[in-house]
Scaffold this motif. Structure first.
Motif, PDB file in Angstrom:
ATOM      1  N   LEU A   1      10.721  -4.213   1.670  1.00 21.22           N
ATOM      2  CA  LEU A   1       9.773  -4.008   2.757  1.00 21.22           C
ATOM      3  C   LEU A   1       8.369  -3.710   2.262  1.00 21.22           C
ATOM      4  CD1 LEU A   1      12.003  -1.899   5.153  1.00 21.22           C
ATOM      5  CD2 LEU A   1      11.459  -4.327   5.305  1.00 21.22           C
ATOM      6  N   GLN A   2       8.226  -3.330   0.992  1.00 25.36           N
ATOM      7  CA  GLN A   2       6.915  -3.005   0.448  1.00 25.36           C
ATOM      8  C   GLN A   2       6.254  -4.205  -0.226  1.00 25.36           C
ATOM      9  OE1 GLN A   2       7.818   0.274  -2.104  1.00 25.36           O
ATOM     10  NE2 GLN A   2       7.572   1.769  -0.465  1.00 25.36           N
ATOM     11  N   ARG A   3       6.923  -5.313  -0.299  1.00 20.57           N
ATOM     12  CA  ARG A   3       6.363  -6.495  -0.947  1.00 20.57           C
ATOM     13  C   ARG A   3       5.559  -7.317   0.043  1.00 20.57           C
ATOM     14  NH1 ARG A   3      11.687  -8.417  -4.167  1.00 20.57           N
ATOM     15  NH2 ARG A   3      11.802  -6.639  -5.551  1.00 20.57           N
ATOM     16  N   GLU A   4       4.555  -7.980  -0.489  1.00 20.85           N
ATOM     17  CA  GLU A   4       3.726  -8.868   0.332  1.00 20.85           C
ATOM     18  C   GLU A   4       4.441 -10.220   0.420  1.00 20.85           C
ATOM     19  OE1 GLU A   4       0.456 -10.056   2.564  1.00 20.85           O
ATOM     20  OE2 GLU A   4       0.826  -8.078   1.753  1.00 20.85           O
ATOM     21  N   ILE A   5       4.722 -10.655   1.628  1.00 25.99           N
ATOM     22  CA  ILE A   5       5.400 -11.917   1.846  1.00 25.99           C
ATOM     23  C   ILE A   5       4.410 -12.879   2.478  1.00 25.99           C
ATOM     24  CG2 ILE A   5       7.287 -13.072   3.051  1.00 25.99           C
ATOM     25  CD1 ILE A   5       8.739 -10.352   3.049  1.00 25.99           C
ATOM     26  N   THR A   6       4.232 -14.021   1.842  1.00 28.28           N
ATOM     27  CA  THR A   6       3.293 -15.008   2.358  1.00 28.28           C
ATOM     28  C   THR A   6       4.036 -16.321   2.547  1.00 28.28           C
ATOM     29  OG1 THR A   6       1.533 -13.954   1.114  1.00 28.28           O
ATOM     30  CG2 THR A   6       1.096 -16.150   1.946  1.00 28.28           C
ATOM     31  N   LEU A   7       4.149 -16.748   3.779  1.00 28.36           N
ATOM     32  CA  LEU A   7       4.752 -18.030   4.082  1.00 28.36           C
ATOM     33  C   LEU A   7       3.674 -18.959   4.616  1.00 28.36           C
ATOM     34  CD1 LEU A   7       7.965 -16.826   5.931  1.00 28.36           C
ATOM     35  CD2 LEU A   7       7.757 -17.528   3.556  1.00 28.36           C
ATOM     36  N   PHE A   8       3.481 -20.071   3.960  1.00 26.32           N
ATOM     37  CA  PHE A   8       2.517 -21.083   4.363  1.00 26.32           C
ATOM     38  C   PHE A   8       1.092 -20.530   4.448  1.00 26.32           C
ATOM     39  CE2 PHE A   8       6.528 -21.916   6.713  1.00 26.32           C
ATOM     40  CZ  PHE A   8       6.974 -22.961   5.919  1.00 26.32           C
TER      41      PHE A   8
ATOM     42  N   ILE B   1     -15.694  -0.790  -2.317  1.00 26.84           N
ATOM     43  CA  ILE B   1     -14.671   0.249  -2.158  1.00 26.84           C
ATOM     44  C   ILE B   1     -14.217   0.339  -0.698  1.00 26.84           C
ATOM     45  CG2 ILE B   1     -14.289   2.747  -2.287  1.00 26.84           C
ATOM     46  CD1 ILE B   1     -16.112   2.696  -4.807  1.00 26.84           C
ATOM     47  N   GLN B   2     -15.156   0.212   0.244  1.00 31.34           N
ATOM     48  CA  GLN B   2     -14.795   0.247   1.662  1.00 31.34           C
ATOM     49  C   GLN B   2     -13.954  -0.966   2.054  1.00 31.34           C
ATOM     50  OE1 GLN B   2     -18.498   0.739   3.736  1.00 31.34           O
ATOM     51  NE2 GLN B   2     -18.663   2.905   3.203  1.00 31.34           N
ATOM     52  N   LEU B   3     -14.266  -2.138   1.500  1.00 37.37           N
ATOM     53  CA  LEU B   3     -13.443  -3.317   1.774  1.00 37.37           C
ATOM     54  C   LEU B   3     -12.045  -3.146   1.196  1.00 37.37           C
ATOM     55  CD1 LEU B   3     -15.991  -6.224   1.224  1.00 37.37           C
ATOM     56  CD2 LEU B   3     -14.781  -5.684   3.339  1.00 37.37           C
ATOM     57  N   SER B   4     -11.954  -2.511   0.054  1.00 38.20           N
ATOM     58  CA  SER B   4     -10.654  -2.224  -0.541  1.00 38.20           C
ATOM     59  C   SER B   4      -9.839  -1.310   0.371  1.00 38.20           C
ATOM     60  CB  SER B   4     -10.849  -1.565  -1.905  1.00 38.20           C
ATOM     61  OG  SER B   4      -9.660  -0.998  -2.359  1.00 38.20           O
ATOM     62  N   GLN B   5     -10.473  -0.286   0.895  1.00 35.24           N
ATOM     63  CA  GLN B   5      -9.789   0.640   1.800  1.00 35.24           C
ATOM     64  C   GLN B   5      -9.393  -0.052   3.100  1.00 35.24           C
ATOM     65  OE1 GLN B   5     -12.710   3.728   2.075  1.00 35.24           O
ATOM     66  NE2 GLN B   5     -12.109   4.685   0.139  1.00 35.24           N
ATOM     67  N   PHE B   6     -10.242  -0.952   3.584  1.00 36.55           N
ATOM     68  CA  PHE B   6      -9.949  -1.712   4.797  1.00 36.55           C
ATOM     69  C   PHE B   6      -8.679  -2.543   4.609  1.00 36.55           C
ATOM     70  CE2 PHE B   6     -10.367  -5.921   6.824  1.00 36.55           C
ATOM     71  CZ  PHE B   6     -10.283  -5.542   8.148  1.00 36.55           C
ATOM     72  N   TYR B   7      -8.598  -3.254   3.473  1.00 37.34           N
ATOM     73  CA  TYR B   7      -7.416  -4.082   3.236  1.00 37.34           C
ATOM     74  C   TYR B   7      -6.183  -3.245   2.932  1.00 37.34           C
ATOM     75  CZ  TYR B   7      -9.708  -8.484   3.805  1.00 37.34           C
ATOM     76  OH  TYR B   7     -10.353  -9.554   4.360  1.00 37.34           O
ATOM     77  N   TYR B   8      -6.363  -2.071   2.350  1.00 38.23           N
ATOM     78  CA  TYR B   8      -5.229  -1.183   2.142  1.00 38.23           C
ATOM     79  C   TYR B   8      -4.632  -0.767   3.482  1.00 38.23           C
ATOM     80  CZ  TYR B   8      -2.495   2.942   1.036  1.00 38.23           C
ATOM     81  OH  TYR B   8      -1.475   3.855   0.943  1.00 38.23           O
ATOM     82  N   ARG B   9      -5.500  -0.327   4.405  1.00 41.88           N
ATOM     83  CA  ARG B   9      -5.019   0.077   5.740  1.00 41.88           C
ATOM     84  C   ARG B   9      -4.394  -1.106   6.476  1.00 41.88           C
ATOM     85  NH1 ARG B   9     -10.039   2.647   5.635  1.00 41.88           N
ATOM     86  NH2 ARG B   9     -10.879   1.092   7.070  1.00 41.88           N
TER      87      ARG B   9
ATOM     88  N   ASN C   1      -2.892  -3.722   5.152  1.00 42.78           N
ATOM     89  CA  ASN C   1      -1.597  -4.005   4.538  1.00 42.78           C
ATOM     90  C   ASN C   1      -0.555  -2.973   4.943  1.00 42.78           C
ATOM     91  OD1 ASN C   1      -2.560  -6.284   3.204  1.00 42.78           O
ATOM     92  ND2 ASN C   1      -3.142  -5.117   1.383  1.00 42.78           N
ATOM     93  N   GLU C   2      -0.963  -1.705   5.012  1.00 44.90           N
ATOM     94  CA  GLU C   2      -0.036  -0.657   5.435  1.00 44.90           C
ATOM     95  C   GLU C   2       0.420  -0.863   6.879  1.00 44.90           C
ATOM     96  OE1 GLU C   2       1.613   2.010   3.995  1.00 44.90           O
ATOM     97  OE2 GLU C   2       1.005   0.894   2.210  1.00 44.90           O
ATOM     98  N   GLN C   3      -0.504  -1.211   7.756  1.00 44.84           N
ATOM     99  CA  GLN C   3      -0.147  -1.470   9.152  1.00 44.84           C
ATOM    100  C   GLN C   3       0.827  -2.640   9.251  1.00 44.84           C
ATOM    101  OE1 GLN C   3      -3.916  -2.057  11.057  1.00 44.84           O
ATOM    102  NE2 GLN C   3      -4.236   0.131  11.423  1.00 44.84           N
TER     103      GLN C   3
END
Length: 144
Positions: free
Chosen positions: A25-32, A123-131, A133-135
């Motif tokens: 569940l913690q892995r990034e899954i990318t289909l197409f 750094i803010q863009l990094s935090q944006f993508y972290y949030r 991805n968590e969501q």
């Protein structure tokens, strides 16, 4: 009073073994999808922000990030950004030429370049993508 290299090496080996056991569940899954996923963008902006904050030039930062990437498609994207920056374009213009980056990223980086706060924007863009991805992970976890 010195360092014991044996302890450092065993700690490093244990750290690598623990990272292999990540949950499904913690892995990034990318289909197409694109090879430059949100997780890769999070890592890209994190590394860019840290390197710029350390005083490394943008050119050298992009070189280091390109060397750290594993997939050739991701390396190619960063390499073309690097080539555009070397040829005299700004980072925002180089990112605009790729369809994997959003307008939000383009305008954020452009504002960061114009105001001299590119490090903070990265750094803010990094935090944006972290949030983000968590969501996504929490939503997938709730649905499963």
């Amino acid at each position: 009073m010195g360092f014991q290299l044996d302890n450092i090496q065993t700690t490093k080996k244990n750290h690598n073994n623990s990272s292999k056991g990540t949950s499904f569940l913690q892995r990034e899954i990318t289909l197409f999808g694109s090879s430059f996923s949100n997780k890769v963008k999070e890592d890209f902006y994190t590394e860019l922000g840290v390197l710029l904050k350390a005083g490394i030039t943008l050119k050298n930062s992009l070189e280091l990030i390109e060397e750290a990437l594993k997939k050739s498609s991701q390396k190619q994207i960063v390499h073309t950004i690097y080539e555009d920056v070397i040829s005299g374009n700004s980072l925002s213009e180089a990112i605009k030429n790729h369809n994997v980056f959003t307008e939000y990223e383009y305008y954020s980086i452009k504002i960061g370049e114009e105001t001299g706060t590119l490090t903070e924007v990265a750094i803010q863009l990094s935090q944006f993508y972290y949030r983000k991805n968590e969501q996504r992970r929490q939503l997938i976890s709730a649905l499963t």
